[in-house]
Motif scaffolding. Structure first.
Motif, PDB file in Angstrom:
ATOM      1  N   ALA A  80      22.158   7.887 -29.823  1.00  0.00           N
ATOM      2  CA  ALA A  80      22.285   9.850 -29.454  1.00  0.00           C
ATOM      3  C   ALA A  80      20.601   9.666 -29.232  1.00  0.00           C
ATOM      4  O   ALA A  80      20.468  10.719 -28.137  1.00  0.00           O
ATOM      5  N   ILE A  81      20.180   9.302 -30.332  1.00  0.00           N
ATOM      6  CA  ILE A  81      18.864   9.707 -30.165  1.00  0.00           C
ATOM      7  C   ILE A  81      18.176   8.808 -28.961  1.00  0.00           C
ATOM      8  O   ILE A  81      17.112   9.076 -28.165  1.00  0.00           O
ATOM      9  N   ARG A  82      18.547   7.339 -28.146  1.00  0.00           N
ATOM     10  CA  ARG A  82      18.534   7.181 -27.820  1.00  0.00           C
ATOM     11  C   ARG A  82      18.691   7.657 -25.974  1.00  0.00           C
ATOM     12  O   ARG A  82      17.629   7.652 -25.320  1.00  0.00           O
ATOM     13  N   ASP A  83      19.960   8.459 -26.308  1.00  0.00           N
ATOM     14  CA  ASP A  83      19.776   8.950 -24.892  1.00  0.00           C
ATOM     15  C   ASP A  83      18.763  10.603 -24.889  1.00  0.00           C
ATOM     16  O   ASP A  83      18.829  10.640 -24.392  1.00  0.00           O
ATOM     17  N   THR A  84      18.779  10.907 -26.451  1.00  0.00           N
ATOM     18  CA  THR A  84      18.336  12.169 -26.436  1.00  0.00           C
ATOM     19  C   THR A  84      16.662  11.709 -25.877  1.00  0.00           C
ATOM     20  O   THR A  84      15.710  12.580 -24.781  1.00  0.00           O
ATOM     21  N   LEU A  85      16.343  10.887 -26.046  1.00  0.00           N
ATOM     22  CA  LEU A  85      15.036  10.389 -25.524  1.00  0.00           C
ATOM     23  C   LEU A  85      14.985   9.614 -24.098  1.00  0.00           C
ATOM     24  O   LEU A  85      13.983  10.118 -23.056  1.00  0.00           O
ATOM     25  N   ALA A  86      16.359   9.248 -23.407  1.00  0.00           N
ATOM     26  CA  ALA A  86      16.360   8.068 -22.052  1.00  0.00           C
ATOM     27  C   ALA A  86      16.341   9.955 -21.077  1.00  0.00           C
ATOM     28  O   ALA A  86      15.489   9.962 -20.154  1.00  0.00           O
ATOM     29  N   ALA A  87      16.672  10.953 -22.074  1.00  0.00           N
ATOM     30  CA  ALA A  87      16.104  12.145 -21.173  1.00  0.00           C
ATOM     31  C   ALA A  87      15.098  12.724 -20.722  1.00  0.00           C
ATOM     32  O   ALA A  87      14.542  13.616 -20.003  1.00  0.00           O
ATOM     33  N   LEU A  88      14.487  13.225 -22.336  1.00  0.00           N
ATOM     34  CA  LEU A  88      13.205  13.909 -22.494  1.00  0.00           C
ATOM     35  C   LEU A  88      12.262  12.506 -21.642  1.00  0.00           C
ATOM     36  O   LEU A  88      11.260  13.200 -21.029  1.00  0.00           O
ATOM     37  N   LEU A  89      12.559  11.859 -21.197  1.00  0.00           N
ATOM     38  CA  LEU A  89      11.370  10.494 -20.720  1.00  0.00           C
ATOM     39  C   LEU A  89      11.287  11.400 -19.611  1.00  0.00           C
ATOM     40  O   LEU A  89      10.837  10.762 -18.527  1.00  0.00           O
ATOM     41  N   LYS A  90      12.349  11.776 -18.687  1.00  0.00           N
ATOM     42  CA  LYS A  90      12.618  12.401 -17.258  1.00  0.00           C
ATOM     43  C   LYS A  90      11.590  13.290 -17.180  1.00  0.00           C
ATOM     44  O   LYS A  90      11.514  14.024 -15.783  1.00  0.00           O
ATOM     45  N   GLN A  91      11.091  14.276 -18.007  1.00  0.00           N
ATOM     46  CA  GLN A  91      10.558  15.582 -18.564  1.00  0.00           C
ATOM     47  C   GLN A  91       8.975  14.879 -17.255  1.00  0.00           C
ATOM     48  O   GLN A  91       8.900  14.256 -18.049  1.00  0.00           O
ATOM     49  N   PRO A  92       8.687  16.122 -17.052  1.00  0.00           N
ATOM     50  CA  PRO A  92       7.494  15.889 -15.999  1.00  0.00           C
ATOM     51  C   PRO A  92       6.240  15.682 -16.868  1.00  0.00           C
ATOM     52  O   PRO A  92       5.203  15.337 -16.782  1.00  0.00           O
ATOM     53  N   GLU A  93       6.593  16.984 -18.064  1.00  0.00           N
ATOM     54  CA  GLU A  93       4.902  17.123 -19.171  1.00  0.00           C
ATOM     55  C   GLU A  93       4.745  15.209 -19.613  1.00  0.00           C
ATOM     56  O   GLU A  93       3.993  15.023 -20.326  1.00  0.00           O
ATOM     57  N   VAL A  94       5.957  14.319 -19.248  1.00  0.00           N
ATOM     58  CA  VAL A  94       6.096  13.092 -20.923  1.00  0.00           C
ATOM     59  C   VAL A  94       5.216  11.857 -19.527  1.00  0.00           C
ATOM     60  O   VAL A  94       5.889  11.985 -18.346  1.00  0.00           O
ATOM     61  N   ARG A  95       4.607  11.746 -20.688  1.00  0.00           N
ATOM     62  CA  ARG A  95       4.080  10.580 -20.268  1.00  0.00           C
ATOM     63  C   ARG A  95       3.529   9.684 -20.472  1.00  0.00           C
ATOM     64  O   ARG A  95       3.048   7.914 -20.355  1.00  0.00           O
ATOM     65  N   ALA A  96       4.284   9.125 -21.451  1.00  0.00           N
ATOM     66  CA  ALA A  96       4.565   7.917 -22.201  1.00  0.00           C
ATOM     67  C   ALA A  96       5.415   7.713 -23.374  1.00  0.00           C
ATOM     68  O   ALA A  96       6.241   8.425 -23.781  1.00  0.00           O
TER      69      ALA A  96
END
Length: 275
Positions: A80-96
């Protein structure tokens, strides 16, 4: 020190930490006034990464962030955490992707838990096209082994808060990684080896960070009343590094900014960057 002379990026600041709750906006404004025009907030858990994104949305073009799970919290890593991170990494604010890596010094999570979480985040970095924001303590050999294994699928990264040996430095450089330097270099008790190594970091691989509120530069003058580190102190770190490298601090500022743009692509949308 001319507080308006430079235009810098603090690539590592824990701005969601509760120690900033009372004056976070003032801290951001003071940093900008000092010449720190951009800050990359460190994500240490999925929840903290979400908070970082929310804060970035309130300060577009000034605040960006990473998203990941620090090795201390690896025991919490789950599908579940992996899925959450995968979604967060698509946000334009996230750069790494990060803060991720291995920490066998305290083993807050077991080495096995850390390795599993790091493997998953290496996969997420490959899938997202984002660089890595790396933590490592007393686990260099295993971390390098895992990075080498995944290298062909990765998109660069930075060894955050580097304090290691010459061999460790060159291991990271051999993987084409960037090196993040903090106020550790301003600590006469612990920073001696780093002072000798900072000259060996290629100019096009060097980045600067405060890791605020931690690692306040010990040689600030005058000494602040609070032991809380601030992004505004990045100027002091820049000038200390420039002194040790015997170079002009303005030239170093321009070079580190070019490095940040190259790795984190702050001025590009993810579509423009081909992600």
């Amino acid at each position: 020190m001319n507080k308006t002379r430079y235009s810098l990026t603090d690539i590592g600041i824990n701005l969601t930490d509760s120690v900033f709750d009372a004056d976070r906006e003032t801290v951001i404004q003071s940093a900008e006034s000092a010449g720190v025009k951009r800050m990359l907030i460190t994500g240490t858990t999925a929840a903290e990464s979400e908070k970082a994104i929310s804060l970035c949305q309130q300060h577009p073009n000034t605040l960006f962030c990473t998203a990941g799970v620090h090795p201390h919290y690896s025991k919490e890593f789950s599908p579940a955490i992996r899925d959450t991170l995968a979604a967060l990494l698509k946000q334009p604010e996230v750069r790494a992707v990060g803060e991720t890596g291995l920490d066998f010094n305290r083993n807050v999570s077991s080495p096995e838990q850390q390795i599993r979480a790091f493997e998953q985040q290496l996969e997420l970095a490959a899938e997202s096209g984002l660089p890595l924001f790396l933590h490592e303590r007393d686990a260099h050999n295993k971390q390098i082994e895992m990075l080498r294994h995944a290298r062909d699928h990765l998109h660069g990264g930075v060894a955050h808060c580097f304090t290691g040996s010459r061999k460790e430095l060159y291991n990271y450089l051999d993987l084409d990684l960037y090196i993040g330097i903090t106020g550790w270099i301003c600590d006469e008790r612990r920073g001696g080896e780093l002072l000798g190594l900072v000259k060996d970091i290629p100019a096009n691989r060097l980045m600067l960070e405060t890791d605020a509120p931690y690692l306040i530069p010990r040689n600030l003058n005058p000494k602040p009343k609070s032991r809380r580190n601030l992004p505004a102190y990045l100027i002091h770190i820049l000038e200390q590094v420039a002194q040790e490298r015997a170079c002009d601090p303005q030239e170093l500022a321009l070079q580190t900014e070019a490095n940040c743009q190259r790795l984190f692509r702050f001025n590009q949308t993810k579509e423009e960057a081909g992600q």
